[in-house]
Design an enzyme around this catalytic site. Structure first.
Site, PDB file in Angstrom:
ATOM      1  N   THR A 198      -8.400   8.698   8.799  1.00  0.00           N
ATOM      2  CA  THR A 198      -7.959   7.479   8.096  1.00  0.00           C
ATOM      3  C   THR A 198      -7.656   6.349   9.081  1.00  0.00           C
ATOM      4  O   THR A 198      -6.855   5.469   8.791  1.00  0.00           O
ATOM      5  CB  THR A 198      -6.690   7.777   7.260  1.00  0.00           C
ATOM      6  OG1 THR A 198      -5.703   8.347   8.141  1.00  0.00           O
ATOM      7  CG2 THR A 198      -6.964   8.724   6.117  1.00  0.00           C
ATOM      8  N   GLY A 242      -7.922   2.931  10.650  1.00  0.00           N
ATOM      9  CA  GLY A 242      -8.478   1.632  10.243  1.00  0.00           C
ATOM     10  C   GLY A 242      -8.539   1.395   8.738  1.00  0.00           C
ATOM     11  O   GLY A 242      -9.195   0.458   8.283  1.00  0.00           O
ATOM     12  N   THR A 243      -7.820   2.212   7.959  1.00  0.00           N
ATOM     13  CA  THR A 243      -7.895   2.035   6.499  1.00  0.00           C
ATOM     14  C   THR A 243      -7.303   0.692   6.060  1.00  0.00           C
ATOM     15  O   THR A 243      -7.829   0.032   5.172  1.00  0.00           O
ATOM     16  CB  THR A 243      -7.166   3.185   5.767  1.00  0.00           C
ATOM     17  OG1 THR A 243      -5.866   3.334   6.354  1.00  0.00           O
ATOM     18  CG2 THR A 243      -7.917   4.489   5.880  1.00  0.00           C
ATOM     19  N   GLY A 244      -6.192   0.298   6.699  1.00  0.00           N
ATOM     20  CA  GLY A 244      -5.542  -0.964   6.327  1.00  0.00           C
ATOM     21  C   GLY A 244      -6.433  -2.156   6.677  1.00  0.00           C
ATOM     22  O   GLY A 244      -6.546  -3.114   5.896  1.00  0.00           O
ATOM     23  N   CYS A 245      -7.078  -2.097   7.843  1.00  0.00           N
ATOM     24  CA  CYS A 245      -7.984  -3.183   8.269  1.00  0.00           C
ATOM     25  C   CYS A 245      -9.154  -3.281   7.290  1.00  0.00           C
ATOM     26  O   CYS A 245      -9.557  -4.375   6.882  1.00  0.00           O
ATOM     27  CB  CYS A 245      -8.534  -2.909   9.671  1.00  0.00           C
ATOM     28  SG  CYS A 245      -7.253  -2.662  10.911  1.00  0.00           S
ATOM     29  N   LYS A 273       0.836  -1.206   0.000  1.00  0.00           N
ATOM     30  CA  LYS A 273       0.000   0.000   0.000  1.00  0.00           C
ATOM     31  C   LYS A 273       0.873   1.260   0.000  1.00  0.00           C
ATOM     32  O   LYS A 273       1.787   1.375   0.806  1.00  0.00           O
ATOM     33  CB  LYS A 273      -0.896  -0.009   1.247  1.00  0.00           C
ATOM     34  CG  LYS A 273      -1.855  -1.185   1.294  1.00  0.00           C
ATOM     35  CD  LYS A 273      -2.561  -1.319   2.626  1.00  0.00           C
ATOM     36  CE  LYS A 273      -1.671  -1.822   3.728  1.00  0.00           C
ATOM     37  NZ  LYS A 273      -2.384  -2.161   4.973  1.00  0.00           N
TER      38      LYS A 273
HETATM   39  N1  LIG Z   1      -5.735   9.867   2.168  1.00  0.00           N
HETATM   40  C1  LIG Z   1      -6.026   8.804   1.395  1.00  0.00           C
HETATM   41  N2  LIG Z   1      -6.857   8.918   0.332  1.00  0.00           N
HETATM   42  C2  LIG Z   1      -7.169   7.864  -0.453  1.00  0.00           C
HETATM   43  N3  LIG Z   1      -6.677   6.607  -0.235  1.00  0.00           N
HETATM   44  C3  LIG Z   1      -5.842   6.420   0.808  1.00  0.00           C
HETATM   45  C4  LIG Z   1      -5.466   7.488   1.677  1.00  0.00           C
HETATM   46  N4  LIG Z   1      -4.615   7.001   2.635  1.00  0.00           N
HETATM   47  C5  LIG Z   1      -4.496   5.678   2.383  1.00  0.00           C
HETATM   48  N5  LIG Z   1      -5.216   5.327   1.277  1.00  0.00           N
HETATM   49  C6  LIG Z   1      -5.380   3.984   0.744  1.00  0.00           C
HETATM   50  O1  LIG Z   1      -5.999   3.231   1.785  1.00  0.00           O
HETATM   51  C7  LIG Z   1      -5.519   1.883   1.788  1.00  0.00           C
HETATM   52  C8  LIG Z   1      -4.919   1.580   3.157  1.00  0.00           C
HETATM   53  O2  LIG Z   1      -3.606   2.123   3.163  1.00  0.00           O
HETATM   54  P1  LIG Z   1      -2.773   2.610   4.411  1.00  0.00           P
HETATM   55  O3  LIG Z   1      -1.385   2.733   3.886  1.00  0.00           O
HETATM   56  O4  LIG Z   1      -3.425   3.803   5.003  1.00  0.00           O
HETATM   57  O5  LIG Z   1      -2.956   1.390   5.396  1.00  0.00           O
HETATM   58  P2  LIG Z   1      -2.422   1.220   6.845  1.00  0.00           P
HETATM   59  O6  LIG Z   1      -1.320   2.176   7.127  1.00  0.00           O
HETATM   60  O7  LIG Z   1      -2.111  -0.224   6.994  1.00  0.00           O
HETATM   61  O8  LIG Z   1      -3.696   1.639   7.713  1.00  0.00           O
HETATM   62  P3  LIG Z   1      -3.972   1.433   9.318  1.00  0.00           P
HETATM   63  O9  LIG Z   1      -2.705   0.915   9.930  1.00  0.00           O
HETATM   64  O10 LIG Z   1      -4.415   2.736   9.849  1.00  0.00           O
HETATM   65  O11 LIG Z   1      -5.098   0.440   9.379  1.00  0.00           O
HETATM   66  C9  LIG Z   1      -4.554   1.803   0.609  1.00  0.00           C
HETATM   67  O12 LIG Z   1      -5.271   1.356  -0.520  1.00  0.00           O
HETATM   68  C10 LIG Z   1      -4.082   3.241   0.440  1.00  0.00           C
HETATM   69  O13 LIG Z   1      -3.608   3.502  -0.849  1.00  0.00           O
HETATM   70  C1  LIG Z   2      -6.759  -3.718  17.116  1.00  0.00           C
HETATM   71  C2  LIG Z   2      -6.093  -2.978  16.011  1.00  0.00           C
HETATM   72  N1  LIG Z   2      -5.732  -3.661  14.897  1.00  0.00           N
HETATM   73  C3  LIG Z   2      -5.133  -3.008  13.876  1.00  0.00           C
HETATM   74  C4  LIG Z   2      -4.875  -1.655  13.955  1.00  0.00           C
HETATM   75  C5  LIG Z   2      -4.149  -1.000  12.785  1.00  0.00           C
HETATM   76  O1  LIG Z   2      -4.404   0.238  12.568  1.00  0.00           O
HETATM   77  C6  LIG Z   2      -5.273  -0.971  15.132  1.00  0.00           C
HETATM   78  N2  LIG Z   2      -5.060   0.358  15.285  1.00  0.00           N
HETATM   79  N3  LIG Z   2      -5.869  -1.652  16.145  1.00  0.00           N
END
Ligand SMILES: Nc1ncnc2c1ncn2[C@@H]1O[C@H](COP(=O)(O)OP(=O)(O)OP(=O)(O)O)[C@@H](O)[C@H]1O
Ligand SMILES: Cc1ncc(CO)c(N)n1
Length: 267
Positions: free
Chosen positions: A204, A206-209, A173
């Site tokens: 943003t 929880g975007t990765g989850c 990502k």
């Molecule tokens: N500001 C944004 N606008 C649009 N898409 C975004 C934005 N930030 C992240 N994304 C997209 O959201 C998805 C999750 O990416 P991100 O890198 O934020 O995950 P993460 O860091 O694992 O998230 P978290 O740890 O908060 O759950 C990817 O598809 C990324 O490209």
């Molecule tokens: C419990 C939990 N899982 C995943 C993430 C990743 O953002 C978070 N903040 N908390």
């Protein structure tokens, strides 16, 4: 009805972890089940405490589900210790037949460590080979590979290295890099960029989850992997566009089914 299982930590604030996963499954019309690996005391600003769940009850949760219910896809999120990784890996190995999406959660958006430093090796050895796809963000990919990632070329190099570690497919990502949030998909042979448009918001959490559970939900509905990722990228873009300005830190993504139907999201 199709089903999906999340094996992850609880976020009391409801924006990430198990809570985000179950909301995402529901928005996709998929029945969600959960194995809780840790309870975090968390809100949009910070993680105040983490209590890991005893490995016996983690194993029992997995067995109780598989002994009774169909599982069409699995998403793995926060597993914070070597013992928990070993338990989940050995329990799933006995049962594996469905696709597994591995989100290698290491640090919360608020900067709290969610994986013990000595557990990275276990994650690579025990979980990466079980997963059909792994979805690291940039700092997680740096930790997995030792490569500093600053450009899209660095992302390609890191993806190839993660496949060499035994991953079948990688979605790296790009949200943490400057510019548009493009994610790199690598299946061991070909690369494909899933391009996004940056939404300028602090909300943003929880975007990765959300992204990884949307991939799992789409796999449960029998999409092929490429299509599942494509639809999940569409879903997360919408979930961030409509994210909620609640709490004083990073607000959560939005999961209401009707909203996505109105916006034309193709399930
Ligand atoms: N500001 C944004 N606008 C649009 N898409 C975004 C934005 N930030 C992240 N994304 C997209 O959201 C998805 C999750 O990416 P991100 O890198 O934020 O995950 P993460 O860091 O694992 O998230 P978290 O740890 O908060 O759950 C990817 O598809 C990324 O490209
Ligand atoms: C419990 C939990 N899982 C995943 C993430 C990743 O953002 C978070 N903040 N908390």
């Amino acid at each position: 009805m199709k089903t999906a299982l999340t094996i992850a930590g609880s976020d009391s604030g409801g924006g990430a972890g198990i809570q985000a996963d179950l909301k995402t499954f529901s928005a996709h019309g998929v029945f969600g089940m959960s194995v809780i690996t840790a309870v975090t005391a968390q809100n949009t600003k910070e993680v105040r405490g983490v209590q890991n769940i005893d490995v016996d009850i983690i194993r029992q949760q997995i067995e109780a589900i598989y002994d009774d219910l169909p599982v069409n896809a699995v998403k793995i999120g926060m597993l914070s210790s070597v013992e928990i990784i070993d338990t989940v890996s050995s329990s799933l190995k006995e049962r594996k037949s469905q696709p597994i999406v591995l989100d290698p959660v290491m640090i919360s958006k608020s900067g709290h460590s969610l994986l013990l430093p000595n557990a990275v090796k276990a994650l690579i050895e025990k979980l990466v080979p079980l997963a059909d796809i792994i979805t690291p963000n940039v700092p997680e990919a740096e930790e997995l590979t030792g490569i500093k990632i600053q450009t899209e070329e660095d992302m390609v190099t890191a993806c190839k290295k993660i496949c060499e570690l035994g991953a079948a497919n990688v979605l790296l990502k790009g949200g943490h890099l400057e510019g548009e949030p493009h994610d790199l998909f690598f299946n061991g042979e070909n690369i494909h960029w899933f391009k996004g448009k940056r939404v300028h918001t602090k909300n943003t959490h929880g975007t990765g989850c959300t992204l990884s559970s949307a991939i799992a939900a789409n796999l449960a509905k029998e999409n092929d992997l490429y299509t599942a990722v494509k639809k999940a990228k569409q879903y997360i873009s919408m979930a961030i566009t409509h994210s909620l300005d609640i709490g004083k830190g990073h607000g959560p993504t939005h999961h209401f089914y009707e909203l996505y139907q109105k916006a034309g999201y193709q399930q």
